[in-house]
Design a protein around this motif. Sequence first.
Motif, short mmCIF file in Angstrom:
data_model
loop_
_atom_site.label_atom_id
_atom_site.label_comp_id
_atom_site.label_asym_id
_atom_site.label_seq_id
_atom_site.Cartn_x
_atom_site.Cartn_y
_atom_site.Cartn_z
N PRO A 186 0.83 -1.23 0.00
CA PRO A 186 0.00 0.00 0.00
C PRO A 186 0.85 1.26 0.00
O PRO A 186 1.87 1.34 0.70
CB PRO A 186 -0.80 -0.11 1.30
CG PRO A 186 -0.75 -1.55 1.68
CD PRO A 186 0.55 -2.08 1.17
N SER A 187 0.44 2.24 -0.79
CA SER A 187 1.12 3.53 -0.79
C SER A 187 0.48 4.43 0.26
O SER A 187 -0.57 4.11 0.84
CB SER A 187 0.99 4.19 -2.16
OG SER A 187 -0.37 4.56 -2.41
N GLY A 188 1.08 5.60 0.49
CA GLY A 188 0.51 6.56 1.41
C GLY A 188 -0.87 7.01 0.96
O GLY A 188 -1.79 7.15 1.78
N ASP A 189 -1.04 7.22 -0.36
CA ASP A 189 -2.35 7.61 -0.89
C ASP A 189 -3.39 6.51 -0.70
O ASP A 189 -4.55 6.78 -0.41
CB ASP A 189 -2.24 7.95 -2.38
CG ASP A 189 -1.64 9.33 -2.62
OD1 ASP A 189 -1.77 10.20 -1.73
OD2 ASP A 189 -1.03 9.54 -3.68
N ASP A 190 -2.97 5.26 -0.88
CA ASP A 190 -3.89 4.14 -0.67
C ASP A 190 -4.44 4.16 0.76
O ASP A 190 -5.64 3.97 0.99
CB ASP A 190 -3.19 2.80 -0.90
CG ASP A 190 -2.70 2.62 -2.32
OD1 ASP A 190 -3.24 3.28 -3.22
OD2 ASP A 190 -1.78 1.80 -2.53
N ILE A 191 -3.55 4.39 1.71
CA ILE A 191 -3.94 4.40 3.13
C ILE A 191 -4.84 5.60 3.42
O ILE A 191 -5.85 5.48 4.12
CB ILE A 191 -2.69 4.40 4.02
CG1 ILE A 191 -1.92 3.08 3.84
CG2 ILE A 191 -3.06 4.60 5.49
CD1 ILE A 191 -0.54 3.06 4.48
N THR A 192 -4.49 6.76 2.85
CA THR A 192 -5.29 7.97 3.07
C THR A 192 -6.72 7.79 2.56
O THR A 192 -7.69 8.12 3.26
CB THR A 192 -4.63 9.17 2.37
OG1 THR A 192 -3.35 9.41 2.96
CG2 THR A 192 -5.48 10.43 2.53
N VAL A 193 -6.85 7.30 1.33
CA VAL A 193 -8.17 7.09 0.74
C VAL A 193 -9.01 6.13 1.59
O VAL A 193 -10.19 6.35 1.85
CB VAL A 193 -8.05 6.58 -0.71
CG1 VAL A 193 -9.39 6.05 -1.22
CG2 VAL A 193 -7.54 7.68 -1.62
N THR A 194 -8.37 5.06 2.03
CA THR A 194 -9.07 4.06 2.84
C THR A 194 -9.57 4.68 4.15
O THR A 194 -10.73 4.48 4.54
CB THR A 194 -8.15 2.87 3.16
OG1 THR A 194 -7.64 2.34 1.94
CG2 THR A 194 -8.90 1.78 3.90
N ASN A 195 -8.73 5.45 4.80
CA ASN A 195 -9.13 6.08 6.07
C ASN A 195 -10.24 7.10 5.87
O ASN A 195 -11.14 7.23 6.72
CB ASN A 195 -7.91 6.72 6.74
CG ASN A 195 -6.94 5.70 7.30
OD1 ASN A 195 -7.34 4.58 7.64
ND2 ASN A 195 -5.68 6.05 7.42
N LEU A 196 -10.20 7.84 4.77
CA LEU A 196 -11.27 8.80 4.47
C LEU A 196 -12.61 8.08 4.30
O LEU A 196 -13.65 8.55 4.77
CB LEU A 196 -10.93 9.59 3.21
CG LEU A 196 -9.84 10.65 3.33
CD1 LEU A 196 -9.46 11.20 1.95
CD2 LEU A 196 -10.30 11.80 4.23
N LEU A 197 -12.57 6.93 3.62
CA LEU A 197 -13.81 6.16 3.41
C LEU A 197 -14.30 5.55 4.72
O LEU A 197 -15.51 5.50 4.98
CB LEU A 197 -13.58 5.09 2.35
CG LEU A 197 -13.57 5.60 0.90
CD1 LEU A 197 -12.96 4.58 -0.04
CD2 LEU A 197 -14.99 5.95 0.45
#
Length: 229
Positions: A186-197
Motif C-alpha cells: 500500500p502507498s501513502g495515498d492508498d492508506i489515506t483514501v481508505t481512512n477517508l472512506l
Amino acid sequence: MTSRDKPHHTGHRDRLRQRFQDGGDTALADYELLELLLFTAIPRKDVKPIAKDLLAQFGTIHKMFAAKIEDLCTIKGISENTAIFIKSIHALHTRGMSNDLINKPILNNWDRLLDYCHATMAEDDIEKFYILYLNRKNTLIHKEVHASGTVDAANVYIREIMKKAMNLGATSLVLIHNHPSGDPTPSGDDITVTNLLIDAGKPLGIEIHDHLIISRSGHMSFRNLGLIG
C-alpha cells in the motif's frame, strides 16, 4: 482429398484433441492447450509455431490473455480476428467468474474473489479502483470501477461512494485496486483514501470490510496488514 494429400498437421490436431479428451488439460503442455484454442480461429494452418511464439512473447497464458489486441497482432500468424477470438475467450471466462460472485456471500467466496481479481486486474497497465457493495448478509449486490488512474483522494469521490451505498442499501464495502508496478504494498495515498472512506462510512453505518491491492506478484489485504481494525 486423400489422406496422403492432407496437410501434415491434420493428424496432429486429431491426436491432440484425443489426448485432451482422454486426459484433460493436465495431459497437455501450455503451448498445446493454446493450439487447441487456435484450431478454431485458424483452421487451415499449423498453429504450433504460433502458440509457441505467443508464449515466448508474453511469458504465460495469463499474460497473453491480458495483452491488448494490437499487441497480439504483432505475432506472426495472428490476425485481428484471431486476436479478438482470443480476447473473447478470456472475456467469457472472467464474465463467468463475475457471475459466480454476484448475489452470493463474499466472505464465503473470498478465494473466488481473489481469483477473479487476479484474472481481471493483475496484468492491467492502468490503475483501476473497484468497489464492491455488500448488504447486511455480506452478499455482493453491486460492483463497479469507480476510478481509473492513480488512486488518491483527488479522483476517489467519497461522497459519491457513500451516496450510492445508501441508495443500494449496502452496509459494507470492499475496496480493490491494482498496482501495475507489480508491488502490492500500500502507498501513502492508498492508506489515506481508505481512512477517508472509513471515517465517512462510520456515521452512516457503512463499514469498509477490506481494501485489496492486486498485482502480478500477489496481493495484500489492509485487514490482514492491520490497517483496518
